[in-house]
Motif scaffolding. Sequence first.
Motif, PDB file in Angstrom:
ATOM      1  N   GLU A   1       0.845  -1.186   0.000  1.00 55.74           N
ATOM      2  CA  GLU A   1       0.000   0.000   0.000  1.00 55.74           C
ATOM      3  C   GLU A   1       0.888   1.246   0.000  1.00 55.74           C
ATOM      4  OE1 GLU A   1      -3.436   0.158   2.718  1.00 55.74           O
ATOM      5  OE2 GLU A   1      -2.879  -1.880   3.291  1.00 55.74           O
TER       6      GLU A   1
ATOM      7  N   TYR B   1      -3.222  -0.013  -3.739  1.00 58.70           N
ATOM      8  CA  TYR B   1      -2.905  -1.319  -3.165  1.00 58.70           C
ATOM      9  C   TYR B   1      -2.612  -2.276  -4.311  1.00 58.70           C
ATOM     10  CZ  TYR B   1      -3.497  -5.930  -1.136  1.00 58.70           C
ATOM     11  OH  TYR B   1      -3.287  -7.226  -0.759  1.00 58.70           O
TER      12      TYR B   1
ATOM     13  N   ARG C   1     -10.470   0.857   1.819  1.00 55.57           N
ATOM     14  CA  ARG C   1     -11.168   0.568   3.069  1.00 55.57           C
ATOM     15  C   ARG C   1     -11.815  -0.820   3.012  1.00 55.57           C
ATOM     16  NH1 ARG C   1     -13.617   5.223   3.590  1.00 55.57           N
ATOM     17  NH2 ARG C   1     -15.705   4.635   2.885  1.00 55.57           N
TER      18      ARG C   1
ATOM     19  N   GLN D   1     -10.788  -3.349   1.159  1.00 55.99           N
ATOM     20  CA  GLN D   1      -9.729  -4.358   1.193  1.00 55.99           C
ATOM     21  C   GLN D   1      -9.202  -4.565   2.605  1.00 55.99           C
ATOM     22  OE1 GLN D   1      -7.229  -2.581  -1.821  1.00 55.99           O
ATOM     23  NE2 GLN D   1      -7.946  -4.005  -3.398  1.00 55.99           N
ATOM     24  N   ARG D   2      -9.078  -3.491   3.370  1.00 51.42           N
ATOM     25  CA  ARG D   2      -8.655  -3.631   4.764  1.00 51.42           C
ATOM     26  C   ARG D   2      -9.695  -4.410   5.562  1.00 51.42           C
ATOM     27  NH1 ARG D   2      -7.298   1.990   4.147  1.00 51.42           N
ATOM     28  NH2 ARG D   2      -5.064   2.234   3.809  1.00 51.42           N
TER      29      ARG D   2
ATOM     30  N   ARG E   1      -9.332  -8.097   4.860  1.00 54.87           N
ATOM     31  CA  ARG E   1      -8.184  -8.705   5.535  1.00 54.87           C
ATOM     32  C   ARG E   1      -8.459  -8.891   7.027  1.00 54.87           C
ATOM     33  NH1 ARG E   1      -5.294  -5.442   1.880  1.00 54.87           N
ATOM     34  NH2 ARG E   1      -4.866  -3.828   3.429  1.00 54.87           N
ATOM     35  N   TRP E   2      -9.155  -7.926   7.654  1.00 57.33           N
ATOM     36  CA  TRP E   2      -9.466  -8.031   9.079  1.00 57.33           C
ATOM     37  C   TRP E   2     -10.464  -9.165   9.353  1.00 57.33           C
ATOM     38  CZ3 TRP E   2     -10.449  -2.073   9.573  1.00 57.33           C
ATOM     39  CH2 TRP E   2      -9.210  -1.415   9.633  1.00 57.33           C
TER      40      TRP E   2
END
Length: 329
Positions: free
Chosen positions: A101, A106, A223, A225-226, A229-230
């Motif tokens: 990133e 990204y 946002r 993509q984050r 992942r979380w």
Amino acid sequence: MTGEADIEERRGQVFCTSSVPARESLEFWHDAVLATLVGMDIRAEGGTYDATMRTDRLGELRITTVDCDPGEVHRGSGYVARGDGTEVFVAVQASGTAQVEQDGRYTELRPGDIAFFETVRPYRTRFPERFQLKIFAVPRGLLGQPESALGRITARAIRPVGGLAALLSPFMARLADTSESYSGPVADRLADSAVGLLAAAAAQQLDTEPAELPGAERVLLLRVQRFIRWHLADADLTPAAIARAHGISVRYLHRLFEQEGTTVVHWIRRLRLQECRRELPDATSMGSVARRWGFSGAPHFGRAFRREYGTSPTDWLLGERARLSPEAS
């Protein structure tokens, strides 16, 4: 504690975390990266780290090869403010993958891919599995691009599928592996050739730069993509659930990923498979690993694995265990 002066003596040589007690390995590596590349925070599970670095100089280039455990690096604004970002980094992903990133973009690097990193602005890179990266530190003026242009080529994967990229990737990787073999005029000429190719690659990226998502959509995509992942281990992580969490339609969510050349389902599946692959060599149950990362069970996981990697997880695992066994050394 390992001091920076101790690391300085190793510059231009090979050093590794095995040279210090395991409890000091992550601190040692942090100091090594600070002295050899630039300052950044480094995180790894467990508090210990197995990594090796070889650094060399070839003409105007500093070449560093790192072979490391999974982890995450973050060059934040505090490090940027220290003023050590006099070079642009060009990285060749030799093995493993990297999730990068920078500058609101990204990308994922796969083996053979090349990417530019700007050291005067923050960046974050996550390595979900053990990896090797070959990093070329190039004086920024040699790339022949203004600062504004350099900011438009970061966090973009240059795939070695044809043209200049197909020539550049193996050449740079081989140059990193053999840099110690060259000296005098030969070393200078090779460095000049490498810099010229990198400058050409930067110019080509700018000439063929894809249309950007509008600024607001780019922020939203990052946002999303984050969020993925979380929540990667959540079996209920569906396009509908993701869209609902962000107040958008499923159609709009698919559109965001389509403009990145992928689908949201494929993006999730690839990340899950990477996490499973990282855990499998030490796992006692393939099914438990698969379920932990959102697959319904071993059969579902096996089909997805074969579709992505062209082999079954069992065959891949046998090959990995053979490669890592002491008898294979």
